[in-house]
Design an enzyme around this catalytic site. Structure first.
Site, PDB file in Angstrom:
ATOM      1  N   PHE A   9       0.700  -1.298   0.014  1.00 40.07           N
ATOM      2  CA  PHE A   9       0.026  -0.114   0.044  1.00 40.07           C
ATOM      3  C   PHE A   9       0.822   1.425  -0.065  1.00 40.07           C
ATOM      4  CE2 PHE A   9      -3.773   2.473   1.450  1.00 40.07           C
ATOM      5  CZ  PHE A   9      -4.656   2.035   0.531  1.00 40.07           C
ATOM      6  N   LYS A 121       7.546  -6.557 -10.484  1.00 39.87           N
ATOM      7  CA  LYS A 121       8.595  -7.123 -11.530  1.00 39.87           C
ATOM      8  C   LYS A 121       9.310  -8.363 -11.029  1.00 39.87           C
ATOM      9  CE  LYS A 121      10.182  -3.107 -11.631  1.00 39.87           C
ATOM     10  NZ  LYS A 121       9.756  -1.776 -11.527  1.00 39.87           N
ATOM     11  N   GLU A 145       0.018  -5.964 -16.890  1.00 42.22           N
ATOM     12  CA  GLU A 145       0.256  -4.847 -17.794  1.00 42.22           C
ATOM     13  C   GLU A 145       1.047  -3.524 -17.100  1.00 42.22           C
ATOM     14  OE1 GLU A 145      -0.972  -4.072 -21.283  1.00 42.22           O
ATOM     15  OE2 GLU A 145       0.769  -2.853 -20.791  1.00 42.22           O
ATOM     16  N   VAL A 148       5.615  -3.624 -16.940  1.00 38.70           N
ATOM     17  CA  VAL A 148       6.533  -3.310 -17.827  1.00 38.70           C
ATOM     18  C   VAL A 148       5.939  -1.820 -18.571  1.00 38.70           C
ATOM     19  CG1 VAL A 148       7.609  -3.531 -20.230  1.00 38.70           C
ATOM     20  CG2 VAL A 148       7.131  -5.378 -18.841  1.00 38.70           C
ATOM     21  N   GLY A 150       4.702   0.952 -16.918  1.00 43.47           N
ATOM     22  CA  GLY A 150       3.961   1.707 -16.494  1.00 43.47           C
ATOM     23  C   GLY A 150       2.653   1.640 -17.317  1.00 43.47           C
ATOM     24  N   GLY A 202      12.360  13.095  -7.320  1.00 42.94           N
ATOM     25  CA  GLY A 202      11.687  11.743  -6.982  1.00 42.94           C
ATOM     26  C   GLY A 202      11.694  10.854  -8.303  1.00 42.94           C
ATOM     27  N   LYS A 220      12.410  -5.853 -17.119  1.00 39.70           N
ATOM     28  CA  LYS A 220      11.147  -5.576 -18.173  1.00 39.70           C
ATOM     29  C   LYS A 220      11.642  -6.397 -19.444  1.00 39.70           C
ATOM     30  CE  LYS A 220      10.186  -1.557 -15.744  1.00 39.70           C
ATOM     31  NZ  LYS A 220      10.832  -0.368 -15.681  1.00 39.70           N
ATOM     32  N   GLY A 312       4.486   6.489 -12.289  1.00 38.55           N
ATOM     33  CA  GLY A 312       3.392   7.470 -11.543  1.00 38.55           C
ATOM     34  C   GLY A 312       2.198   6.667 -10.866  1.00 38.55           C
TER      35      GLY A 312
END
Lengths: 332, 332
Positions: A9, A121, A145, A148, A150, A202, A220, A312
């Site tokens: 979380f 991953k 999905e 790899v 985002g 960040g 990936k 993100g």
């Protein structure tokens, strides 16, 4: 009613909880009801409620006390077993050496006949074959999905839209942090300056090794090789060169030939590699900033290129949403 | 056994017949059998066989005699009714004014409860709402990936992968011929020179009006507006400016500001337009050659850009293949 168990979380888990709220109307219209979150765990604490948790309250609590509930656990799967759920959403911090808790949770959920959505991953890079076989054996769906690229839709694009194609190769930029650093170096910064800026924004972690040494991009490459190319490879099969050795001089020399340097991951019949490459200015792979991009070479469709945000909070959650809708569509 | 009826046997119809052959092993592995073509019509002749036609022989015949069979017809739907089929593949020449035979065939097939795959833009641009409602009413699938962007997967990407997104806008290059001409004008050719070259290479037709006046791009804008944005618009709702007025001087002035001119189709809340636009060099939409490209602005995923081949015998057939596999998956 579809019951979700969210494991992890942090940014992505909270982003998902937000996205489920933002899309209330969408779910209502499509299914006549909402998916509910019946369990949440972070690394030490948990909250469960068979009737559904108030995820807004859990986000607030997490921000304040860094816990998701009063419950403390030693074994994550015991918490998972304590509540009835349909889909595990595994978004705990990744461990690319052992697969960590994520691998344990995914394995357990699949063994229990649950569908799984993950962006984790490590487990996928280390145990792809085992996990997909386990899912198949137990009639479960395993979707990933967001693992790899985002929000860049690459996995399901290859698995579904391009299912009839023979995909000959994929070349792409799979790490936005490295691409941000290299883009800044194009503008005259040193590696150290660009890295520091990426950390301040960040984009890069305090220990940037995973990104700048190419390890993240390599995971990936492994996931794509196993899932799209049906290989059975692991992290150690990828030839990896990071970007720490890229000097301003190298960038300048590239620029003198109208080229930029980009960290490219490549999967083809005879190559499984992550390495800095010279890319002509104007070429799609010369993309700047934190975007991810993939060039897919399909035998019938020809070349297809896709790009999108590689990371993100909401963006990665949007990839989970697309997997969730696919699973829910099959259940309703 | 899935039985196909192919309406239209020009470039795309023949390409599809070839693709079905090329993918024999794929179908065998996935479904344990092959889809069979039980009917083929071109503009005047037909061939039907409930047990399956030899499409190689029909291609050879078409090349030689310009007919697909000994049968001659006056009413295409009578031929369709004469054989039992599951899926109509409607790839006859498009008529963007009336919808033509394509509209008639699609409507009839849906009325008969058949699934339909088409790349025929006219019927979709003119009667999208009617056709989708008819399909829904009769429990049929109507798929049309290849109608926009050829092999560039845009329709199913938006409908399936991005189903949970609110798509705010799509901007893109939807006509490869215009983009080829504008790319050549970037290199110093006049419009007339570039058009002539495009005609010699088979990219542009003898009467290039449809392409260069922006009508073709506009049909794609309509299809996207109706299918992705759930509008109810038609061709006449699109503001259209073509590329015939673009002078070498305009190109040179753009270049002086590091810009190129591209014919951009745009769908957003307040815009439905096809027009030449100034695009910065290096911007994804500054793409050269015959590729198609679309920039999708999704509220959660953010910007997603995809490009691919907008036309071509096998490329367009590959889009039909992806629709066919989706329909067959639901049947097996």
């Amino acid at each position: 009613m579809v019951k979700l168990f969210i494991s992890g979380f942090g940014t992505v888990g909270q982003g998902l909880a937000e996205v489920l709220k933002i899309r209330r109307d969408f779910f209502q219209e499509r299914y006549g009801e909402q998916p509910v979150v019946v369990g949440v765990i972070d690394s030490k604490t948990y909250a469960v409620n068979p009737d559904g948790l108030d995820t807004d309250a859990i986000i607030a609590r997490k921000m304040g006390t860094r816990t998701v509930g009063d419950g403390k656990y030693t074994d994550s799967v015991e918490v998972m077993d304590s509540v009835d759920y349909d889909i595990l959403i595994e978004v705990s911090p990744t461990d690319i050496k052992t697969g960590g808790t994520g691998l344990k949770n995914i394995t357990h959920a699949l063994e229990c006949g649950k569908d799984v959505i993950t962006v984790n991953k490590g487990p996928l890079a280390l145990k792809f074959q085992d996990l997909t076989e386990l899912a198949k054996k137990n009639g479960c769906k395993l979707r990933f999905e967001g693992s790899v690229g985002g929000a860049m839709p690459i996995i399901n694009l290859c698995h579904e839209n391009l299912i009839g194609e023979h995909i000959r190769s994929i070349r792409g930029i799979f790490n936005g942090t490295c691409n941000y650093i290299l883009s800044k170096m194009d503008k005259g910064q040193t590696f150290e300056q660009a890295l520091k800026e990426a950390q301040q924004l960040g984009y890069a972690e305090t220990d940037p090794t995973n990104d700048v040494e190419g390890y993240d991009a390599a995971t990936k490459v492994v996931i794509l090789a196993n899932s799209v190319f049906h290989r059975n490879v692991t992290f150690s099969d990828v030839k990896i060169t990071g970007i720490t050795g890229i000097t301003p001089d190298a960038i300048a020399q590239a620029a003198a030939h109208d080229m930029v340097i980009r960290l490219i991951g490549e999967i083809s019949d005879n190559r499984l590699e992550v390495a800095p490459r010279l890319i002509p200015v104007g070429h799609p792979l010369s993309i700047t900033g934190t975007l991810n991009i993939a060039q897919i070479d399909a035998d019938l469709a020809g070349p297809i290129t896709i790009n999108g945000r590689g990371a993100g909070r909401i963006e990665t959650a949007s990839a989970i949403l697309s997997d969730l809708v696919a699973i829910m569509d099959a259940r309703y």
